[in-house]
Design a protein around this motif. Structure first.
Motif, PDB file in Angstrom:
ATOM      1  N   VAL A  11       0.841  -1.201   0.000  1.00  0.00           N
ATOM      2  CA  VAL A  11       0.000   0.000   0.000  1.00  0.00           C
ATOM      3  C   VAL A  11       0.875   1.250   0.000  1.00  0.00           C
ATOM      4  CG1 VAL A  11      -1.721   1.304   1.314  1.00  0.00           C
ATOM      5  CG2 VAL A  11      -1.930  -1.177   1.110  1.00  0.00           C
ATOM      6  N   ILE A  12       1.883   1.266   0.864  1.00  0.00           N
ATOM      7  CA  ILE A  12       2.782   2.423   0.892  1.00  0.00           C
ATOM      8  C   ILE A  12       3.569   2.516  -0.412  1.00  0.00           C
ATOM      9  CG2 ILE A  12       4.808   3.440   2.018  1.00  0.00           C
ATOM     10  CD1 ILE A  12       3.628   2.637   4.697  1.00  0.00           C
ATOM     11  N   ALA A  13       3.958   1.392  -0.978  1.00  0.00           N
ATOM     12  CA  ALA A  13       4.659   1.417  -2.272  1.00  0.00           C
ATOM     13  C   ALA A  13       3.789   2.083  -3.338  1.00  0.00           C
ATOM     14  CB  ALA A  13       5.052   0.003  -2.695  1.00  0.00           C
ATOM     15  N   ASN A  14       2.499   1.774  -3.335  1.00  0.00           N
ATOM     16  CA  ASN A  14       1.588   2.405  -4.296  1.00  0.00           C
ATOM     17  C   ASN A  14       1.464   3.902  -4.034  1.00  0.00           C
ATOM     18  OD1 ASN A  14       1.104  -0.021  -5.590  1.00  0.00           O
ATOM     19  ND2 ASN A  14      -0.746  -0.457  -4.406  1.00  0.00           N
ATOM     20  N   LEU A  15       1.324   4.283  -2.776  1.00  0.00           N
ATOM     21  CA  LEU A  15       1.210   5.702  -2.435  1.00  0.00           C
ATOM     22  C   LEU A  15       2.505   6.455  -2.751  1.00  0.00           C
ATOM     23  CD1 LEU A  15      -0.755   5.467   0.936  1.00  0.00           C
ATOM     24  CD2 LEU A  15      -1.630   6.293  -1.264  1.00  0.00           C
ATOM     25  N   LEU A  16       3.639   5.790  -2.612  1.00  0.00           N
ATOM     26  CA  LEU A  16       4.918   6.418  -2.948  1.00  0.00           C
ATOM     27  C   LEU A  16       4.984   6.816  -4.424  1.00  0.00           C
ATOM     28  CD1 LEU A  16       7.349   4.329  -0.766  1.00  0.00           C
ATOM     29  CD2 LEU A  16       7.395   6.826  -0.921  1.00  0.00           C
ATOM     30  N   GLU A  17       4.294   6.091  -5.271  1.00  0.00           N
ATOM     31  CA  GLU A  17       4.255   6.457  -6.691  1.00  0.00           C
ATOM     32  C   GLU A  17       3.557   7.810  -6.877  1.00  0.00           C
ATOM     33  OE1 GLU A  17       5.824   4.772  -9.294  1.00  0.00           O
ATOM     34  OE2 GLU A  17       6.697   3.781  -7.542  1.00  0.00           O
ATOM     35  N   LEU A  18       2.468   8.032  -6.154  1.00  0.00           N
ATOM     36  CA  LEU A  18       1.769   9.314  -6.218  1.00  0.00           C
ATOM     37  C   LEU A  18       2.637  10.429  -5.645  1.00  0.00           C
ATOM     38  CD1 LEU A  18      -1.759   8.120  -5.026  1.00  0.00           C
ATOM     39  CD2 LEU A  18      -1.020   8.584  -7.385  1.00  0.00           C
ATOM     40  N   TYR A  19       3.301  10.122  -4.548  1.00  0.00           N
ATOM     41  CA  TYR A  19       4.213  11.071  -3.890  1.00  0.00           C
ATOM     42  C   TYR A  19       5.330  11.480  -4.850  1.00  0.00           C
ATOM     43  CZ  TYR A  19       7.859  12.235  -0.338  1.00  0.00           C
ATOM     44  OH  TYR A  19       8.848  12.815   0.416  1.00  0.00           O
ATOM     45  N   ALA A  20       5.961  10.517  -5.490  1.00  0.00           N
ATOM     46  CA  ALA A  20       7.053  10.804  -6.423  1.00  0.00           C
ATOM     47  C   ALA A  20       6.538  11.604  -7.621  1.00  0.00           C
ATOM     48  CB  ALA A  20       7.727   9.514  -6.878  1.00  0.00           C
ATOM     49  N   HIS A  21       5.356  11.272  -8.075  1.00  0.00           N
ATOM     50  CA  HIS A  21       4.767  12.023  -9.183  1.00  0.00           C
ATOM     51  C   HIS A  21       4.563  13.486  -8.793  1.00  0.00           C
ATOM     52  CE1 HIS A  21       1.483  13.505 -11.791  1.00  0.00           C
ATOM     53  NE2 HIS A  21       2.224  12.914 -12.710  1.00  0.00           N
ATOM     54  N   ASP A  22       4.054  13.737  -7.592  1.00  0.00           N
ATOM     55  CA  ASP A  22       3.912  15.120  -7.103  1.00  0.00           C
ATOM     56  C   ASP A  22       5.269  15.817  -7.056  1.00  0.00           C
ATOM     57  OD1 ASP A  22       1.188  14.848  -6.834  1.00  0.00           O
ATOM     58  OD2 ASP A  22       1.150  15.087  -4.655  1.00  0.00           O
ATOM     59  N   PHE A  23       6.278  15.112  -6.581  1.00  0.00           N
ATOM     60  CA  PHE A  23       7.629  15.667  -6.482  1.00  0.00           C
ATOM     61  C   PHE A  23       8.184  16.044  -7.851  1.00  0.00           C
ATOM     62  CE2 PHE A  23       8.472  15.416  -2.143  1.00  0.00           C
ATOM     63  CZ  PHE A  23       9.807  15.675  -1.873  1.00  0.00           C
ATOM     64  N   SER A  24       7.780  15.326  -8.873  1.00  0.00           N
ATOM     65  CA  SER A  24       8.333  15.565 -10.211  1.00  0.00           C
ATOM     66  C   SER A  24       7.976  16.953 -10.752  1.00  0.00           C
ATOM     67  CB  SER A  24       7.888  14.472 -11.184  1.00  0.00           C
ATOM     68  OG  SER A  24       6.507  14.582 -11.474  1.00  0.00           O
ATOM     69  N   GLU A  25       7.038  17.644 -10.109  1.00  0.00           N
ATOM     70  CA  GLU A  25       6.692  19.008 -10.522  1.00  0.00           C
ATOM     71  C   GLU A  25       7.826  19.994 -10.246  1.00  0.00           C
ATOM     72  OE1 GLU A  25       2.880  20.569  -9.322  1.00  0.00           O
ATOM     73  OE2 GLU A  25       2.029  18.548  -9.310  1.00  0.00           O
ATOM     74  N   PHE A  26       8.639  19.724  -9.224  1.00  0.00           N
ATOM     75  CA  PHE A  26       9.679  20.682  -8.835  1.00  0.00           C
ATOM     76  C   PHE A  26      11.053  20.055  -8.651  1.00  0.00           C
ATOM     77  CE2 PHE A  26       7.268  19.316  -5.138  1.00  0.00           C
ATOM     78  CZ  PHE A  26       8.257  18.814  -4.319  1.00  0.00           C
ATOM     79  N   HIS A  27      11.169  18.758  -8.858  1.00  0.00           N
ATOM     80  CA  HIS A  27      12.442  18.071  -8.672  1.00  0.00           C
ATOM     81  C   HIS A  27      12.541  16.955  -9.703  1.00  0.00           C
ATOM     82  CE1 HIS A  27      15.968  16.692  -6.516  1.00  0.00           C
ATOM     83  NE2 HIS A  27      15.464  15.497  -6.432  1.00  0.00           N
ATOM     84  N   SER A  28      13.702  16.780 -10.279  1.00  0.00           N
ATOM     85  CA  SER A  28      13.893  15.743 -11.283  1.00  0.00           C
ATOM     86  C   SER A  28      13.818  14.357 -10.631  1.00  0.00           C
ATOM     87  CB  SER A  28      15.250  15.925 -11.963  1.00  0.00           C
ATOM     88  OG  SER A  28      15.455  14.896 -12.896  1.00  0.00           O
TER      89      SER A  28
END
Length: 155
Positions: free
Chosen positions: A3-20
């Protein structure tokens, strides 16, 4: 962990707006350290729920002293789904974690994460009552704000 692995994908996607952040060949961002949260005693994973529904996660780690100092609790990763942001869910979840682990804390925020920086400034100030200190660090060309404060059982 899945579950956390799946949520981490959303988290990383959000991060991609301001960080490579690079996708792996499987189309996922991944988080190589995630299994450590189930095998190392100084790491603690938490799901955030609202009325039984998933709302986010927190990954906490204890940074053990090299010698002669106290350990420091670190908010390694923290994520709240967009639908629950600005409703107090994140602040309440962060406070619950800080209360559960009394001691010295640090929260590191990329300065380029303007929304996250605003959230952490508010949440930490509300919790620590203006008794937090801040410093700056630079890693790989990215500026980080580091907030330090102490949590006691009375918070």
């Amino acid at each position: 962990m899945p579950v956390i692995a799946n949520l981490l994908e959303l988290y990383a996607h959000d991060f991609s707006e301001f960080h490579s952040v690079e996708l792996g060949p499987d189309g996922r961002f991944g988080y190589p350290d995630l299994p450590l949260y189930w095998s190392e005693p100084e790491r603690h994973p938490f799901l955030i729920r609202v009325d039984g529904k998933l709302a986010g996660f927190a990954l906490i780690r204890e940074i053990l002293p090299v010698s002669g100092t106290n350990s420091i609790w670190d908010m390694a990763e923290f994520f709240v789904l967009r639908a629950y942001r600005t409703s107090g869910v994140g602040t309440n979840a962060a406070k619950a974690v800080w209360r559960q682990f009394p001691g010295n804390w640090q929260v590191r925020v990329m300065r380029s994460n303007r929304v996250g920086l605003g959230f952490w400034l508010h949440a930490i100030d509300e919790f620590a009552g203006g008794k937090a200190s801040s410093s700056k660090d630079e890693k790989a060309g990215e500026i980080w704000d580091i907030f330090s404060f102490t949590s006691t059982a009375q918070h």
